[in-house]
Design an enzyme around this catalytic site. Structure first.
Site, PDB file in Angstrom:
ATOM      1  CB  CYS A  37      -0.925  -0.005   1.212  1.00  9.51           C
ATOM      2  SG  CYS A  37      -2.141  -1.303   1.121  1.00  9.51           S
TER       3      CYS A  37
HETATM    4  N1  LIG Z   1      -2.474  -6.621   1.588  1.00  7.38           N
HETATM    5  C1  LIG Z   1      -2.865  -5.547   2.218  1.00  7.38           C
HETATM    6  O1  LIG Z   1      -2.454  -5.290   3.329  1.00  7.38           O
HETATM    7  C2  LIG Z   1      -3.838  -4.558   1.614  1.00  7.38           C
HETATM    8  C3  LIG Z   1      -4.388  -3.598   2.445  1.00  7.38           C
HETATM    9  C4  LIG Z   1      -5.272  -2.682   1.921  1.00  7.38           C
HETATM   10  C5  LIG Z   1      -5.583  -2.737   0.556  1.00  7.38           C
HETATM   11  N2  LIG Z   1      -5.056  -3.681  -0.243  1.00  7.38           N
HETATM   12  C6  LIG Z   1      -5.482  -3.706  -1.661  1.00  7.38           C
HETATM   13  O2  LIG Z   1      -6.299  -4.838  -1.906  1.00  7.38           O
HETATM   14  C7  LIG Z   1      -6.078  -5.365  -3.212  1.00  7.38           C
HETATM   15  C8  LIG Z   1      -5.697  -6.841  -3.156  1.00  7.38           C
HETATM   16  O3  LIG Z   1      -4.452  -6.972  -2.472  1.00  7.38           O
HETATM   17  P1  LIG Z   1      -3.969  -8.332  -1.798  1.00  7.38           P
HETATM   18  O4  LIG Z   1      -2.901  -7.907  -0.830  1.00  7.38           O
HETATM   19  O5  LIG Z   1      -5.103  -9.129  -1.312  1.00  7.38           O
HETATM   20  O6  LIG Z   1      -3.305  -9.065  -3.052  1.00  7.38           O
HETATM   21  P2  LIG Z   1      -2.760 -10.581  -3.099  1.00  7.38           P
HETATM   22  O7  LIG Z   1      -1.665 -10.555  -4.121  1.00  7.38           O
HETATM   23  O8  LIG Z   1      -2.491 -11.092  -1.728  1.00  7.38           O
HETATM   24  O9  LIG Z   1      -3.976 -11.432  -3.651  1.00  7.38           O
HETATM   25  C9  LIG Z   1      -4.592 -11.173  -4.843  1.00  7.38           C
HETATM   26  C10 LIG Z   1      -5.133 -12.475  -5.426  1.00  7.38           C
HETATM   27  O10 LIG Z   1      -5.855 -12.114  -6.599  1.00  7.38           O
HETATM   28  C11 LIG Z   1      -5.638 -13.105  -7.574  1.00  7.38           C
HETATM   29  N3  LIG Z   1      -5.968 -12.595  -8.892  1.00  7.38           N
HETATM   30  C12 LIG Z   1      -5.194 -11.896  -9.757  1.00  7.38           C
HETATM   31  N4  LIG Z   1      -5.889 -11.623 -10.879  1.00  7.38           N
HETATM   32  C13 LIG Z   1      -7.125 -12.137 -10.723  1.00  7.38           C
HETATM   33  C14 LIG Z   1      -8.282 -12.179 -11.525  1.00  7.38           C
HETATM   34  N5  LIG Z   1      -8.316 -11.595 -12.727  1.00  7.38           N
HETATM   35  N6  LIG Z   1      -9.370 -12.814 -11.053  1.00  7.38           N
HETATM   36  C15 LIG Z   1      -9.354 -13.406  -9.839  1.00  7.38           C
HETATM   37  N7  LIG Z   1      -8.278 -13.418  -9.029  1.00  7.38           N
HETATM   38  C16 LIG Z   1      -7.174 -12.776  -9.456  1.00  7.38           C
HETATM   39  C17 LIG Z   1      -4.200 -13.504  -7.386  1.00  7.38           C
HETATM   40  O11 LIG Z   1      -3.954 -14.791  -7.934  1.00  7.38           O
HETATM   41  C18 LIG Z   1      -4.067 -13.468  -5.846  1.00  7.38           C
HETATM   42  O12 LIG Z   1      -4.325 -14.726  -5.282  1.00  7.38           O
HETATM   43  C19 LIG Z   1      -5.015  -4.452  -3.820  1.00  7.38           C
HETATM   44  O13 LIG Z   1      -5.644  -3.464  -4.593  1.00  7.38           O
HETATM   45  C20 LIG Z   1      -4.352  -3.826  -2.629  1.00  7.38           C
HETATM   46  O14 LIG Z   1      -3.817  -2.564  -2.931  1.00  7.38           O
HETATM   47  C21 LIG Z   1      -4.184  -4.613   0.262  1.00  7.38           C
END
Ligand SMILES: NC(=O)c1ccc[n+]([C@@H]2O[C@H](COP(=O)([O-])OP(=O)(O)OC[C@H]3O[C@@H](n4cnc5c(N)ncnc54)[C@H](O)[C@@H]3O)[C@@H](O)[C@H]2O)c1
Length: 420
Positions: A261
């Site tokens: 983030c």
């Molecule tokens: N991790 C954090 O702490 C956090 C906190 C706040 C916001 N976010 C936001 O949340 C969102 C997700 O982040 P995350 O940390 O969960 O990511 P992550 O990489 O842990 O998980 C994302 C998942 O989405 C899957 N994916 C990719 N393309 C896809 C598709 N087309 N269809 C279905 N699945 C798909 C991937 O295979 C992966 O398993 C991002 O926008 C991030 O900025 C993350």
């Protein structure tokens, strides 16, 4: 078969949401394009820090199912998109996963469904990118045939106090009716739901939160540099300032910002402002510059510490403690330990690492040697750098047995350590 909810993207954000939804009795389907993730979860294995295998087993028991088959998305009443939004080469947001997930939903969208985007992104994405794609692929109209909303994700991995249920959730609907529906949905899972005027306000609220953190960390990182020159203990300064019961929030300097983030999201906003309005968002750009140069600053301070004893960094043995982006978790995404290691390697240092949460660590072409024996390695190294303060580290003790100890987290209380 039908589901209350399908979650697209089973990562750090999607999985805790799935757990919370199953906990309150919703039937949940998890969809991911990564077959390894889907198969592992189906077999009861978690791949994220905040959930253990037992949690996944508990979810499966309550009916949680996973799939790579997009056709099943149409079986759910609500679809929530939690896919990654990294930066592209040109520093703009890379929306390919959001677009891919939206297309999968659009092809299987049913009348009456609620679609929510949770991925962090620039203002306008829900309305300008997600909505047209959903409408084009389904032939349905948002706000009339289906509901659409944006609800920013606020997961804080490793936070033991605030999880999905007790962290207030911001929700912005494409229409007031969309907001009603989204509020009612999240109200089933989350204690407090906060509505914004529309989707753009919800998108921007998330970016404001992360930009606020980014800018304030940059402020203390810049202060760390001149306080060191002026022989002022910034940690003591922050401790004193934080006794003010109003108008001040403590932020701490460090070797750089990491995670998915803070180093990334504010750029969505500055990129958006620049591309739409033609002028810079100066706070973000300045904060980016300061935070991004912290690893190089730490490397220079390391070099100076060795130099003070007549030793070159070239050929010196440097042990890095903690290489994840935050304490007590295994997540290495955007960790400042990597650019720091690159700098040290570039100067000719021999580096090794210890991290109770990380089995192997690759920096460029190098598999950095790992040690299990933190005390032995600390005593043998020419310099030990505390990069991440995991709860396993007794920093004062480690400083006491090291030849030189550089504490980039300000946790030591002994004169044996040099603080950032
Ligand atoms: N991790 C954090 O702490 C956090 C906190 C706040 C916001 N976010 C936001 O949340 C969102 C997700 O982040 P995350 O940390 O969960 O990511 P992550 O990489 O842990 O998980 C994302 C998942 O989405 C899957 N994916 C990719 N393309 C896809 C598709 N087309 N269809 C279905 N699945 C798909 C991937 O295979 C992966 O398993 C991002 O926008 C991030 O900025 C993350």
């Amino acid at each position: 078969m039908s589901f209350d909810l399908v979650i697209l993207g089973l990562g750090y954000v999607g999985l805790p949401l799935a757990q919370q939804a199953t906990r309150v009795g919703l039937s949940v389907l998890g969809f991911d394009v990564n077959a390894d993730v889907v198969n592992a979860l189906g077999a009861g294995h978690s791949h994220i820090d905040d959930l253990g295998d037992a949690d996944v087993a508990g979810m499966i028991e309550k009916g949680f199912r996973t799939t790579t088959d997009p056709a099943q998305i149409g079986l759910a009443r609500t679809a929530v998109i939690c896919v990654p939004t990294p930066l592209s080469e040109g520093d703009g947001p890379d929306l390919s996963a959001v677009i891919g997930a939206t297309e999968a939903v659009g092809r299987h969208l049913q009348p009456g469904m609620l679609v929510v985007l949770e991925s962090t992104t620039y203002p306008g994405t829900t309305d300008d990118v997600v909505r047209p794609l959903l409408e084009l692929l389904s032939g349905l109209v948002a706000g009339r045939d289906f509901h659409l909303a944006f609800s920013p994700e606020r997961i804080d991995p490793g936070n033991e106090k605030f999880g999905p249920q007790n962290t207030p959730k911001v929700v912005g609907g494409f229409t007031p009716a969309c907001a009603d529906r989204a509020e009612a949905f999240y109200g089933r899972l989350i204690d407090t739901v906060v509505r914004t005027k529309g989707t753009r306000e919800a998108e921007t609220a998330k970016l404001l939160e992360n930009t606020y953190r980014h800018v304030n960390i940059a402020l203390v990182n810049e202060m760390a540099r001149f306080c060191h020159e002026l022989d002022i203990d910034l940690w003591d300064v922050i401790r004193a300032a934080s006794t003010k019961p109003f108008g001040f929030q403590a932020f701490y300097p460090g070797p750089g910002v990491g995670g998915h983030c803070i180093p990334i999201d504010p750029n969505y906003l500055s990129h958006n402002v620049r591309s739409k309005l033609g002028y810079p968002f100066r706070f973000v750009e300045l904060a980016q510059e300061i935070n991004a140069t912290m690893p190089a600053y730490v490397a220079r301070r390391a070099q100076n510490l060795l130099n003070a004893d007549g030793q070159a960094v070239h050929g010196a043995m440097v042990l890095l403690l903690g290489v994840t982006y935050k304490a007590n978790i295994a997540d290495q995404r955007e960790s400042p330990a990597t650019p720091l290691a690159r700098q040290l390697i570039g100067l000719g240092a021999q580096i090794a690492f210890h991290d109770p949460y990380v089995r192997s660590w690759r920096v460029g072409e190098l598999d950095v040697p790992r040690t299990d024996d933190v005390e032995g390695a600390a005593a043998a190294a020419d310099l030990v750098i505390l990069v991440q303060q995991h709860r396993e580290y007794d920093a004062d003790h480690l400083a006491g047995i090291s030849k030189r100890f550089f504490d980039t987290r300000g946790v030591t209380t002994t004169a044996d350590a040099h603080k950032l």
